[in-house]
Design a protein around this motif. Structure first.
Motif, short mmCIF file in Angstrom:
data_model
loop_
_atom_site.label_atom_id
_atom_site.label_comp_id
_atom_site.label_asym_id
_atom_site.label_seq_id
_atom_site.Cartn_x
_atom_site.Cartn_y
_atom_site.Cartn_z
N GLU A 1 0.81 -1.22 0.00
CA GLU A 1 0.00 0.00 0.00
C GLU A 1 0.85 1.27 0.00
O GLU A 1 0.44 2.29 -0.55
N THR A 2 2.02 1.22 0.61
CA THR A 2 2.81 2.44 0.78
C THR A 2 3.15 3.12 -0.54
O THR A 2 2.90 4.33 -0.69
N PRO A 3 3.71 2.43 -1.55
CA PRO A 3 4.01 3.12 -2.81
C PRO A 3 2.78 3.71 -3.48
O PRO A 3 2.84 4.81 -4.06
N GLU A 4 1.65 3.00 -3.38
CA GLU A 4 0.42 3.50 -4.00
C GLU A 4 -0.05 4.79 -3.33
O GLU A 4 -0.47 5.74 -4.00
N ARG A 5 0.01 4.82 -2.01
CA ARG A 5 -0.45 6.00 -1.29
C ARG A 5 0.50 7.18 -1.50
O ARG A 5 0.06 8.34 -1.58
N ILE A 6 1.79 6.90 -1.59
CA ILE A 6 2.74 7.99 -1.86
C ILE A 6 2.46 8.60 -3.23
O ILE A 6 2.48 9.83 -3.40
N LYS A 7 2.18 7.75 -4.22
CA LYS A 7 1.87 8.25 -5.57
C LYS A 7 0.58 9.08 -5.56
O LYS A 7 0.49 10.13 -6.19
N MET A 8 -0.43 8.61 -4.80
CA MET A 8 -1.69 9.34 -4.72
C MET A 8 -1.48 10.72 -4.09
O MET A 8 -1.99 11.74 -4.58
N ILE A 9 -0.68 10.77 -3.01
CA ILE A 9 -0.42 12.05 -2.34
C ILE A 9 0.37 12.98 -3.25
O ILE A 9 0.12 14.20 -3.30
N LYS A 10 1.28 12.43 -4.02
CA LYS A 10 2.05 13.24 -4.96
C LYS A 10 1.14 13.86 -6.02
O LYS A 10 1.26 15.06 -6.35
N ASP A 11 0.21 13.06 -6.54
CA ASP A 11 -0.71 13.58 -7.56
C ASP A 11 -1.60 14.68 -6.98
O ASP A 11 -1.86 15.70 -7.64
N LEU A 12 -2.07 14.48 -5.75
CA LEU A 12 -2.92 15.49 -5.12
C LEU A 12 -2.16 16.79 -4.89
O LEU A 12 -2.69 17.89 -5.11
N LEU A 13 -0.91 16.67 -4.45
CA LEU A 13 -0.11 17.86 -4.19
C LEU A 13 0.22 18.58 -5.49
O LEU A 13 0.28 19.82 -5.53
N THR A 14 0.41 17.83 -6.57
CA THR A 14 0.69 18.45 -7.87
C THR A 14 -0.51 19.26 -8.35
O THR A 14 -0.36 20.36 -8.91
N LYS A 15 -1.71 18.74 -8.12
CA LYS A 15 -2.92 19.45 -8.54
C LYS A 15 -3.17 20.69 -7.69
O LYS A 15 -3.53 21.75 -8.20
N LYS A 16 -2.96 20.57 -6.38
CA LYS A 16 -3.29 21.68 -5.48
C LYS A 16 -2.23 22.77 -5.49
O LYS A 16 -2.51 23.93 -5.22
#
Length: 314
Positions: free
Chosen positions: A168-183
């Motif tokens: 789960e860790t790599p998937e969640r890190i990628k999700m947080i990165k995408d959210l931070l890129t958008k915001k």
């Protein structure tokens, strides 16, 4: 009658002898070294000059030191696995040659002649010599028998793929990165805050720390408020080269204050994650254990067994 200068010279000579004996103690106590005789002769010559108590006391001290060296020297006399016992020698000598426990010069001469006559080609026939030779007993070492414990069992290695959290860790890190890129740039705690769960807020900080460690994101402080953003330019990369790490402290009371401070219409950036079925099942089992049952704990110790039996029947 000696003069004060003569007495001072005597004391000086005695002190020099004692100091020299103490300095050469190890050498003089060696059975192969006979230098102690020279010190005894020197002390004997000085003894004739002594006629006052002060010098006599110093001479007695010198005699004690010399006697100690000669005693140690005699104790070191060994032949192979045999050694000479001085106390046994004196006891047997008195039994054979002395009538009133006094040792005279004539008795020593008689003993010496008998020793010479007995010869040393074979074991000495003189009972005194036989009595002072003691054979040392050698101890036999017992062999330890090693017991066969069998082959060593290696612990099982758990691969990272077998651990669900590692997946789960790599998937969640990628999700947080995408959210931070958008915001884009925004307050750090606003980004990681989960108003429904303190634990997931801590997890969000944990996953975000990987982005900061890799240099994908960075934090800057503006007006004492930390802001987080994605590194997109070379300028941001240079900031990362001089970055420093710190420890983020978040207690439950702090999380509660942040939740109370935000407006009711607050929309959290990182979505809330529902608890898995396995986790819910574990929580349910944890809460239903008998030792956490309030009714069980309220029972007196003497009636708890019967209480459990009744509950089992129910």
């Amino acid at each position: 009658m000696s003069t004060p200068n003569d007495r001072s010279a005597v004391r000086k000579e005695l002190r020099e002898i004692m100091q020299e004996i103490q300095a050469k103690h190890e050498l003089l106590s060696n059975p192969d070294n006979d230098e102690i005789i020279n010190f005894v002769d020197k002390a004997g010559k000085i003894f004739d000059k002594i006629d006052h108590p002060r010098e006599a006391a110093l001479d007695a001290e010198c005699f004690t030191i010399t006697s100690g060296v000669t005693l140690e020297k005699s104790q070191r006399l060994k032949t192979g696995f045999k050694m000479y016992d001085i106390s046994s020698f004196i006891t047997r000598f008195r039994d054979l040659y002395s009538e009133n426990n006094d040792v005279t010069e004539n008795q020593l001469i008689k003993f010496g002649k008998e020793v010479l006559l007995s010869g040393w080609k074979v074991a000495p026939s003189n009972p005194l010599i036989r009595g002072i030779i003691i054979e040392r007993k050698t101890r036999e070492r017992k062999k330890t028998i090693k017991s066969d414990v069998g082959e060593a069992i290696k612990p099982k290695t758990v691969n990272a793929d077998e651990w669900s959290a590692a997946k789960e860790t790599p998937e969640r890190i990628k999700m947080i990165k995408d959210l931070l890129t958008k915001k884009g740039e925004m307050p750090f705690f606003q980004f990681v805050l989960n108003v429904k769960s303190f634990g997931q807020t801590v997890e969000n900080i944990f996953y975000t720390s990987f982005l900061i460690k890799e240099g994908t994101a960075f934090i800057v402080v503006k007006n004492r408020v930390p802001y987080i953003s994605i590194s997109t330019s070379k300028k941001d990369s240079k900031k990362q080269e001089n970055n420093s790490q710190t420890v983020c402290t978040l207690e439950y009371e702090m999380w509660k204050e942040m939740v109370d401070a935000v407006s009711p219409n607050f929309v959290q950036i990182i979505p809330h994650r529902e608890v898995s079925k396995d986790a819910l099942k574990a929580i349910e089992q944890y809460n239903t254990q008998k030792f956490y049952d309030s009714r069980f704990l309220s029972q007196p110790p003497s009636t708890r067994t019967s209480f459990l039996k009744r509950r089992k029947q129910e």
